[in-house]
Design a protein around this motif. Structure first.
Motif, mmCIF file in Angstrom:
data_model
loop_
_atom_site.group_PDB
_atom_site.id
_atom_site.type_symbol
_atom_site.label_atom_id
_atom_site.label_comp_id
_atom_site.label_asym_id
_atom_site.label_seq_id
_atom_site.Cartn_x
_atom_site.Cartn_y
_atom_site.Cartn_z
ATOM 1 N N PHE A 146 2.457 -12.033 -7.636
ATOM 2 C CA PHE A 146 1.188 -11.527 -8.143
ATOM 3 C C PHE A 146 0.346 -11.028 -6.991
ATOM 4 C CE2 PHE A 146 2.499 -14.061 -11.674
ATOM 5 C CZ PHE A 146 1.943 -13.453 -12.777
ATOM 6 N N GLY A 147 0.081 -9.757 -6.987
ATOM 7 C CA GLY A 147 -0.841 -9.166 -6.023
ATOM 8 C C GLY A 147 -1.984 -8.560 -6.803
ATOM 9 N N PRO A 148 -2.775 -7.723 -6.162
ATOM 10 C CA PRO A 148 -3.861 -7.059 -6.884
ATOM 11 C C PRO A 148 -3.325 -6.176 -8.011
ATOM 12 C CG PRO A 148 -4.141 -6.826 -4.513
ATOM 13 C CD PRO A 148 -2.779 -7.402 -4.747
ATOM 14 N N GLU A 149 -4.095 -6.053 -9.049
ATOM 15 C CA GLU A 149 -3.740 -5.220 -10.203
ATOM 16 C C GLU A 149 -4.232 -3.794 -9.993
ATOM 17 O OE1 GLU A 149 -1.825 -6.371 -12.565
ATOM 18 O OE2 GLU A 149 -1.919 -8.474 -11.999
ATOM 19 N N ALA A 150 -3.863 -2.916 -10.894
ATOM 20 C CA ALA A 150 -4.370 -1.546 -10.980
ATOM 21 C C ALA A 150 -4.069 -0.697 -9.754
ATOM 22 C CB ALA A 150 -5.877 -1.554 -11.265
ATOM 23 N N GLY A 151 -2.948 -0.987 -9.081
ATOM 24 C CA GLY A 151 -2.553 -0.166 -7.951
ATOM 25 C C GLY A 151 -3.343 -0.405 -6.679
ATOM 26 N N ILE A 152 -4.129 -1.453 -6.637
ATOM 27 C CA ILE A 152 -4.912 -1.771 -5.441
ATOM 28 C C ILE A 152 -3.977 -2.376 -4.399
ATOM 29 C CG2 ILE A 152 -6.752 -3.231 -4.522
ATOM 30 C CD1 ILE A 152 -7.981 -3.108 -7.405
ATOM 31 N N ILE A 153 -4.104 -1.922 -3.184
ATOM 32 C CA ILE A 153 -3.317 -2.464 -2.083
ATOM 33 C C ILE A 153 -4.209 -3.411 -1.283
ATOM 34 C CG2 ILE A 153 -1.992 -1.944 0.008
ATOM 35 C CD1 ILE A 153 -0.687 -0.897 -2.570
ATOM 36 N N SER A 154 -3.802 -4.652 -1.167
ATOM 37 C CA SER A 154 -4.577 -5.644 -0.429
ATOM 38 C C SER A 154 -4.610 -5.307 1.053
ATOM 39 C CB SER A 154 -3.955 -7.027 -0.613
ATOM 40 O OG SER A 154 -4.578 -7.959 0.246
ATOM 41 N N PRO A 155 -5.765 -5.459 1.700
ATOM 42 C CA PRO A 155 -5.805 -5.269 3.148
ATOM 43 C C PRO A 155 -5.114 -6.412 3.900
ATOM 44 C CG PRO A 155 -7.949 -5.927 2.325
ATOM 45 C CD PRO A 155 -7.066 -5.724 1.132
ATOM 46 N N MET A 156 -4.746 -7.474 3.177
ATOM 47 C CA MET A 156 -4.070 -8.614 3.775
ATOM 48 C C MET A 156 -2.940 -9.053 2.839
ATOM 49 S SD MET A 156 -5.886 -12.044 5.311
ATOM 50 C CE MET A 156 -6.866 -11.122 6.482
ATOM 51 N N PRO A 157 -1.926 -8.189 2.650
ATOM 52 C CA PRO A 157 -0.862 -8.523 1.698
ATOM 53 C C PRO A 157 -0.022 -9.701 2.186
ATOM 54 C CG PRO A 157 -0.287 -6.566 2.930
ATOM 55 C CD PRO A 157 -1.691 -6.925 3.321
ATOM 56 N N LEU A 158 0.363 -10.542 1.264
ATOM 57 C CA LEU A 158 1.211 -11.689 1.579
ATOM 58 C C LEU A 158 2.664 -11.348 1.298
ATOM 59 C CD1 LEU A 158 -1.062 -14.432 0.032
ATOM 60 C CD2 LEU A 158 -0.718 -13.946 2.459
ATOM 61 N N PRO A 159 3.577 -11.904 2.069
ATOM 62 C CA PRO A 159 5.005 -11.590 1.867
ATOM 63 C C PRO A 159 5.508 -11.855 0.457
ATOM 64 C CG PRO A 159 4.696 -12.695 3.955
ATOM 65 C CD PRO A 159 3.367 -12.742 3.242
ATOM 66 N N ASP A 160 4.972 -12.872 -0.221
ATOM 67 C CA ASP A 160 5.461 -13.166 -1.563
ATOM 68 C C ASP A 160 4.767 -12.343 -2.657
ATOM 69 O OD1 ASP A 160 3.029 -14.503 -1.474
ATOM 70 O OD2 ASP A 160 3.819 -16.365 -2.316
ATOM 71 N N HIS A 161 3.951 -11.381 -2.260
ATOM 72 C CA HIS A 161 3.330 -10.442 -3.191
ATOM 73 C C HIS A 161 4.008 -9.083 -3.187
ATOM 74 C CE1 HIS A 161 -0.928 -12.447 -3.248
ATOM 75 N NE2 HIS A 161 -0.010 -13.209 -3.789
ATOM 76 N N MET A 162 4.917 -8.876 -2.267
ATOM 77 C CA MET A 162 5.458 -7.533 -2.052
ATOM 78 C C MET A 162 6.096 -6.928 -3.306
ATOM 79 S SD MET A 162 4.107 -7.250 0.756
ATOM 80 C CE MET A 162 4.479 -5.547 1.090
ATOM 81 N N ALA A 163 6.666 -7.754 -4.155
ATOM 82 C CA ALA A 163 7.263 -7.246 -5.390
ATOM 83 C C ALA A 163 6.201 -6.592 -6.287
ATOM 84 C CB ALA A 163 7.976 -8.360 -6.141
ATOM 85 N N ALA A 164 4.967 -7.070 -6.197
ATOM 86 C CA ALA A 164 3.888 -6.505 -7.019
ATOM 87 C C ALA A 164 3.506 -5.087 -6.560
ATOM 88 C CB ALA A 164 2.668 -7.414 -6.958
ATOM 89 N N TYR A 165 3.872 -4.721 -5.329
ATOM 90 C CA TYR A 165 3.540 -3.401 -4.802
ATOM 91 C C TYR A 165 4.622 -2.375 -5.061
ATOM 92 C CZ TYR A 165 -0.250 -5.798 -2.408
ATOM 93 O OH TYR A 165 -1.364 -6.527 -2.121
ATOM 94 N N ASN A 166 5.738 -2.790 -5.603
ATOM 95 C CA ASN A 166 6.843 -1.846 -5.861
ATOM 96 C C ASN A 166 6.772 -1.255 -7.243
ATOM 97 O OD1 ASN A 166 7.835 -2.306 -3.323
ATOM 98 N ND2 ASN A 166 9.060 -4.051 -4.005
#
Length: 158
Positions: free
Chosen positions: A138-158
């Motif tokens: 789970f990362g940010p919703e709506a296509g938002i890219i976190s300025p501090m992405p965590l390794p276990d969120h990377m699937a949410a960015y694909n």
């Protein structure tokens, strides 16, 4: 000669490092030493602690139990000055070696801690802490890219 802002930034950047070193050496006193006497500290289990003494007591118990083999590593730090004497320190971390209450080992986890620090005299102390465990995938919703992405969120960015 370093400017005051550079000196302050260096001190603020050291707070997460001190926190991690204290966890890794199981030194609750050193961890609590960066906190203000009246700090408000929300841990990853959503327990609100008030005061440096309670933060230290909480970590003494954790280091004797579920955090006895914990290793914290700092991933990334971001500092934002709200005023010359108030700063927000966001930092991401990873932890391994944590235990469940039954003594079994937890999987590696990631999170972000927010510290609000206040400068009094020539020293900075943490006055507010919010520590948050990541929810894998789970990362940010709506296509938002976190300025501090965590390794276990990377699937949410694909």
């Amino acid at each position: 000669m370093n400017s005051p802002a550079t000196s302050d930034e260096r001190i603020l950047e050291s707070l997460p490092k001190i926190f991690c070193e204290a966890v890794n050496s199981k030194d609750a006193y050193r961890l609590a030493e960066i906190m203000a006497d009246d700090v408000d500290y929300v841990n990853v289990a959503a327990a609100l602690l008030h005061g440096r003494a309670d933060v230290e007591k909480h970590h003494v118990a954790g280091f004797a139990g579920v955090m006895s083999a914990s290793i914290f590593a700092l991933l990334q730090v971001s500092i934002r000055f709200l005023r010359l004497d108030i700063a927000v320190v966001h930092w991401s971390w990873t932890a391994s070696g944590d235990k469940n209450r039954d003594g079994t080992e937890k999987p590696r986890r990631y999170g972000i801690m927010t510290m609000i620090a206040e400068k009094k005299g020539d020293g900075w102390k943490v006055v507010v802490v919010q520590n948050t465990n990541s929810i894998p995938g789970f990362g940010p919703e709506a296509g938002i890219i976190s300025p501090m992405p965590l390794p276990d969120h990377m699937a949410a960015y694909n």
